[in-house]
Design a protein around this motif. Structure first.
Motif: not given
Length: 382
Positions: A25-33, A58-65, A68-79
């Motif tokens: 469900x996500x593109x190579x950069x981790x965002x929602x396809x 369906x997975x993909x919630x983090x990628x969608x977030x 939306x937030x225009x993040x380039x990297x997946x957060x590592x902090x749990x919160x």
């Protein structure tokens, strides 16, 4: 033969659970396809129009977030990760609903935690809600509630593969389709140019599991291990599983048409009743009871209840009515069941004949430690 078998399975699968992985469900950069979601919406709508009932995990919630937030990297902090998932869940269901609306269909968001399926009443309420949604012709879109499900609280499913398996057993769906970034289960490392997809798996054994174990460490590796566990949970309950590539925009349609795509896992035994599905494949066990070889044979081969005399060990802090694992002396899981006694009571009466229990505890409310009616074998009976 394989084609005819798949055609028969597809013809009788009036309800299909489809699990879609994050990488699909996500593109190579981790965002929602969104283009891929639109393809799924078109395909699922067409199948719903044909009279089939469909459920999507369906997975993909983090990628969608992240999108939306225009993040380039997946957060590592749990919160932060949970916050991104909270934003993404809204974004994800919006994407599904908008693309389904083009075809005159609606999606419904259903967020679950493992705790929801541990509780019998909540389990049945979830089932009734999903059945009602299917009756309205809606596509339920299920995901783990990442904003509250954390490992520290012991309420996660572990992954959406397992969640999909539990939903399949909840609904008694005849077929679970797991769409991933791989074409199926390979007979060796997918990196090997000679690797081939195994078309049909008839039973789970050591050879099968060796395909997803590192030869040096013996540990499971990659996402295929969780997919095999999901397949085991569903096929042990008497249903079918297909693992196939989600890169193919017509994968679900090909499966419904009975085409040879991916790996088909056949049922390992007879269909299991709804109550036993809940006990064996939905509730998180609260402890472990170890039994001797005689008790193991009685459970697996003779369909007997578990008696105290066959118990050689107990672990955990469970109470009467909790689900516990029943394991052999080698540590392998044999079954799961609702215990009639607490962990402290089991520890006192283990190895004791049933007619002597009252002498040890001062009372004997039950002859059986776990009655056969409240016990589910973890693997199909031989």
């Amino acid at each position: 033969m394989t084609d005819l078998l798949r055609q028969e399975i597809a013809a009788t699968a009036d309800l299909i659970v489809v699990k879609v992985g994050t990488r699909v469900l996500t593109s190579p950069d981790g965002t929602l396809n969104r283009e891929r979601i639109a393809q799924f919406a078109e395909e699922m709508s067409r199948l719903l129009d044909s009279g089939r009932k469909m459920v999507m995990v369906s997975s993909g919630a983090v990628g969608a977030g992240m999108d939306r937030l225009k993040l380039k990297q997946r957060p590592t902090d749990l919160a932060q990760l949970q916050a991104v998932a909270a934003v993404g869940q809204a974004r994800l269901i919006e994407a599904y609903d908008q693309t389904l609306a083009v075809h005159g269909r609606h999606g419904a968001q259903v967020l679950l935690t493992a705790e929801d399926l541990d509780h019998r009443v909540r389990y049945l309420n979830i089932r009734n809600t999903l059945v009602s949604l299917l009756g309205f012709g809606v596509l339920p879109i299920i995901n783990e509630n990442d904003t509250v499900a954390v490992d520290e609280l012991m309420t996660t499913f572990g992954d959406n593969d397992r969640l999909a398996a539990r939903v399949t057993n909840l609904l008694r769906a005849p077929l679970l389709v797991i769409l991933s970034d791989v074409a199926g289960l390979y007979d060796r490392s997918p990196d090997d140019p000679d690797a081939k997809v195994i078309p049909v798996v008839q039973k789970f054994d050591d050879q099968l599991m060796s395909f997803v174990r590192d030869k040096k460490t013996g540990l499971s590796k990659g996402g295929m291990a969780s997919k095999l566990e999901a397949a085991r949970l569903v096929t042990t309950a008497g249903e079918n599983v297909i693992i196939a590539s989600g890169r193919d925009p017509q994968a679900i349609t090909k499966i419904v048409n009975g085409e040879t795509i991916g790996t088909l896992f056949l049922p390992q035994g007879k269909t299991v009743s709804p109550r036993k599905r809940w006990i064996g494949f939905s509730v998180e066990p609260r402890g472990r009871i170890t039994v001797d070889d005689g008790a193991k044979r009685a459970l697996e081969e003779s369909g007997r209840s578990l008696l105290a005399i066959g118990v050689i060990g107990v672990e955990g802090d469970f109470e009467k009515g909790d689900v516990v694992r029943i394991c052999g002396s080698d540590g392998g899981e044999i079954a799961r069941g609702l215990t009639n006694y607490s962990a402290s009571e089991v520890a006192r009466i283990r190895g004791t004949q049933s007619d002597k229990i009252s002498e040890v505890l001062g009372h004997r409310p039950y002859v059986e430690l776990i009655h056969r009616d409240n016990l589910t074998l973890s693997r199909a009976a031989k």
